[in-house]
Design a protein around this motif. Structure first.
Motif, mmCIF file in Angstrom:
data_model
loop_
_atom_site.group_PDB
_atom_site.id
_atom_site.type_symbol
_atom_site.label_atom_id
_atom_site.label_comp_id
_atom_site.label_asym_id
_atom_site.label_seq_id
_atom_site.Cartn_x
_atom_site.Cartn_y
_atom_site.Cartn_z
ATOM 1 N N LEU A 179 -1.139 25.887 -11.269
ATOM 2 C CA LEU A 179 -2.444 25.388 -10.848
ATOM 3 C C LEU A 179 -2.527 23.864 -10.948
ATOM 4 O O LEU A 179 -3.079 23.206 -10.054
ATOM 5 N N ILE A 180 -1.968 23.300 -12.020
ATOM 6 C CA ILE A 180 -2.014 21.839 -12.173
ATOM 7 C C ILE A 180 -1.215 21.154 -11.070
ATOM 8 O O ILE A 180 -1.678 20.175 -10.463
ATOM 9 N N LEU A 181 -0.014 21.652 -10.812
ATOM 10 C CA LEU A 181 0.804 21.059 -9.750
ATOM 11 C C LEU A 181 0.124 21.190 -8.393
ATOM 12 O O LEU A 181 0.206 20.286 -7.544
ATOM 13 N N LYS A 182 -0.559 22.328 -8.186
ATOM 14 C CA LYS A 182 -1.277 22.536 -6.927
ATOM 15 C C LYS A 182 -2.415 21.533 -6.793
ATOM 16 O O LYS A 182 -2.619 20.943 -5.721
ATOM 17 N N LYS A 183 -3.165 21.315 -7.857
ATOM 18 C CA LYS A 183 -4.289 20.383 -7.833
ATOM 19 C C LYS A 183 -3.819 18.955 -7.599
ATOM 20 O O LYS A 183 -4.425 18.192 -6.830
ATOM 21 N N VAL A 184 -2.717 18.579 -8.269
ATOM 22 C CA VAL A 184 -2.178 17.226 -8.113
ATOM 23 C C VAL A 184 -1.705 16.995 -6.684
ATOM 24 O O VAL A 184 -1.920 15.925 -6.101
ATOM 25 N N LYS A 185 -1.075 18.008 -6.103
ATOM 26 C CA LYS A 185 -0.549 17.869 -4.744
ATOM 27 C C LYS A 185 -1.668 17.673 -3.720
ATOM 28 O O LYS A 185 -1.505 16.954 -2.730
ATOM 29 N N LYS A 186 -2.811 18.308 -3.965
ATOM 30 C CA LYS A 186 -3.914 18.224 -3.004
ATOM 31 C C LYS A 186 -4.771 16.981 -3.188
ATOM 32 O O LYS A 186 -5.643 16.714 -2.378
ATOM 33 N N ARG A 187 -4.557 16.241 -4.284
ATOM 34 C CA ARG A 187 -5.339 15.037 -4.533
ATOM 35 C C ARG A 187 -4.641 13.832 -3.903
ATOM 36 O O ARG A 187 -3.578 13.420 -4.344
ATOM 37 N N LEU A 231 -12.494 6.135 4.927
ATOM 38 C CA LEU A 231 -11.766 6.646 3.775
ATOM 39 C C LEU A 231 -11.664 8.158 3.908
ATOM 40 O O LEU A 231 -12.648 8.821 4.227
ATOM 41 N N LEU A 232 -10.485 8.694 3.689
ATOM 42 C CA LEU A 232 -10.242 10.135 3.720
ATOM 43 C C LEU A 232 -9.709 10.551 2.356
ATOM 44 O O LEU A 232 -8.689 10.025 1.891
ATOM 45 N N LEU A 233 -10.412 11.496 1.713
ATOM 46 C CA LEU A 233 -10.012 11.971 0.391
ATOM 47 C C LEU A 233 -9.649 13.440 0.449
ATOM 48 O O LEU A 233 -10.376 14.242 1.042
ATOM 49 N N GLY A 234 -8.543 13.791 -0.183
ATOM 50 C CA GLY A 234 -8.126 15.181 -0.292
ATOM 51 C C GLY A 234 -8.301 15.675 -1.711
ATOM 52 O O GLY A 234 -8.046 14.945 -2.668
ATOM 53 N N SER A 235 -8.756 16.917 -1.863
ATOM 54 C CA SER A 235 -8.948 17.502 -3.194
ATOM 55 C C SER A 235 -8.905 19.014 -3.061
ATOM 56 O O SER A 235 -8.820 19.561 -1.958
ATOM 57 N N GLY A 236 -9.016 19.696 -4.210
ATOM 58 C CA GLY A 236 -9.056 21.152 -4.179
ATOM 59 C C GLY A 236 -8.078 21.757 -5.162
ATOM 60 O O GLY A 236 -7.215 21.074 -5.731
#
Length: 499
Positions: A406-414, A423-428
């Motif tokens: 989950l942490i790696l997934k969150k970091v990848k999407k940020r 400005l375009l921001l990715g998160s999730g």
């Protein structure tokens, strides 16, 4: 323009509004006193034998008082339009006058609940950025008067409400029952399943109380024990039960989506979006593009596989953003090409999408690992101290790999992308959210740096907007300085209106 109604003088709602207000007051009373009503109904025969006549008398008096209040609310509710302002007078003992300039209006909503549909009236509400709730809500207007009012406000607020013939026959988005079913498949079914289980448990508790009041619990205990043994002994029955509960969760999600987004249709106008949806409560929202602060395009693996996206429009709010959910306007079930058209009509996002993705510094991932594993360690320590069983620690074999994933997934999407104007921001985490924001709409910008971040030469950027905060965490200090200076320059030099 419809000139059959004169809004320059104070006028009232339709007399049918008394019924709408009356039913709304009854609903509010039931919502506040439902626990008391439940206790009375639970032991109705016992209570009725003691104070039966008083219950009827009190109910009649309450309904008469609510009817009188509904009439006074209707009588004292007056509105007019003058000097490009919407002026509203209301109140029974405490009189209030509300005056809203047209330029503050963010969107206009048409709504019809079941009662309003039956008696043939519409509710017209006007929303602004400066209130935590709808400032003006006219509960009952005839269709003709509601259309005339909307047309007059629209003309002065530069909404373009009247679609061309081409727009009416070809809406941008039209979601049918098949598409709504696809949307419901991507909902949070676990929440519905837990709610359904809670209802079942509550139902069994009520049966147990009824049987206990009859003085014979042995029969019920025997039935429950036999049923439990049968279920535990039969893998087939357990499987069927799980499938049944899953089916109930899926159907409840579909019903919820169906009621809210039935006949979802979106039209694009020169200066606005018109969004129509709802079954029992029909709602039409006229959203001015200029008032949109940012949009978020959301998807997840299942939505992406089906080929749908959700678009959330965020407008200016006052107070805490998390209590302003009614200010969020969402279009569900969009296709990729429809998302592209909406982005194109709001702003040109091509440049920012072609920019290179930039991710937070490695410090961001290290900080998440440290805090999460510290929390897990403390949690397991408490569990071991309470239960004194080493077997509890065996679950870490599954928990830790899942947490790491989950942490790696969150970091990848940020990530973030920045161009000259956007400005375009990715998160999730499980879902993926892409937020598009025009830089000149920033109200203020802060750069924060803890002593630990200073050692790693990173900083957090917090952009305050009219729709809430946007955070870019743990980026290189030199990049933070560049974005900080560029944002201040765009804000100070921009002459474009965004409110």
């Amino acid at each position: 323009m419809n000139n059959s109604f004169d809004f320059s003088n104070f006028s009232r709602q339709s007399p049918k509004g008394i019924l709408v207000i009356y039913t709304n007051l009854i609903y509010k009373v039931i919502r506040v006193t439902w626990l008391l009503l439940f206790l009375i109904l639970k032991d109705f025969s016992k209570v009725f034998s003691i104070v039966g006549n008083y219950i009827y008398l009190g109910l009649v008096v309450l309904l008469l008082l609510l009817l009188a209040r509904a009439y006074l609310i209707y009588k004292n509710f007056q509105f007019k339009i003058a000097d490009e302002r919407f002026i509203l007078k209301q109140g029974i003992l405490k009189k209030t006058t509300t005056s809203i300039p047209f330029h503050r209006i963010q969107n206009i909503n048409f709504k019809q609940n079941i009662i309003q549909q039956i008696i043939g009236v519409f509710e017209v509400s006007v929303e602004t950025a400066g209130s935590k709730k709808t400032e003006i809500a006219i509960k009952a207007l005839s269709l003709e008067k509601a259309e005339a009012l909307k047309e007059l406000i629209s003309k002065n607020t530069q909404f373009n409400q009247h679609p061309t013939e081409k727009d009416e026959t070809k809406p941008l988005i039209k979601i049918g029952i098949k598409e709504l079913f696809k949307v419901s498949l991507t909902e949070n079914h676990l929440q519905n399943l837990v709610l359904f289980l809670a209802i079942i448990l509550g139902f069994f508790q009520q049966i147990e109380q009824i049987v206990s009041s009859l003085g014979d619990t042995a029969l019920l205990d025997g039935f429950i024990e036999e049923s439990t043994n049968a279920l535990s002994a039969s893998f087939f029955l357990v499987t069927v039960l799980l499938f049944f509960l899953t089916f109930i969760a899926l159907m409840s999600s579909f019903v919820k989506i169906f009621l809210i987004h039935f006949n979802l249709t979106t039209y694009l106008k020169d200066d606005s979006f018109e969004i129509n949806q709802g079954l029992f409560t029909k709602k039409t929202t006229i959203l001015k593009k200029q008032k949109v602060q940012n949009i978020t395009v959301s998807t997840n693996p299942l939505k992406r596989f089906i080929g749908i996206y959700f678009i959330t429009f965020k407008q200016a709010v006052s107070g805490k953003v998390n209590v302003k959910k009614n200010k969020l306007i969402r279009i569900v079930g969009c296709k990729a090409e429809q998302v592209a058209i909406i982005k194109q009509r709001l702003f040109d996002a091509t440049d920012v999408e072609n920019e290179e993705k930039k991710y937070p510094d490695g410090y961001y991932k290290r900080r998440m690992f440290i805090w999460v594993f510290l929390f897990i360690t403390i949690l397991y320590s408490f569990l071991y101290l309470i239960f004194q069983q080493i077997e509890i620690l065996y679950s870490t074999v599954f928990v830790f790999p899942f947490i790491i994933f989950l942490i790696l997934k969150k970091v990848k999407k940020r990530f973030y992308k920045i161009s000259e104007t956007m400005l375009l921001l990715g998160s999730g985490l499980l879902e993926t959210h892409h937020t598009y924001f025009e830089i000149f709409k920033v109200q203020n910008i802060k750069m924060k740096q803890t002593i630990f971040q200073k050692r790693s030469n990173v900083a957090d950027l917090i952009l305050q907007t009219a729709s809430g905060k946007i955070k870019i965490p743990c980026i290189q200090f030199k990049d933070a300085i560049e974005i900080y200076n560029h944002t201040l320059y765009k804000v100070e030099t921009s002459k474009t209106s965004w409110m």
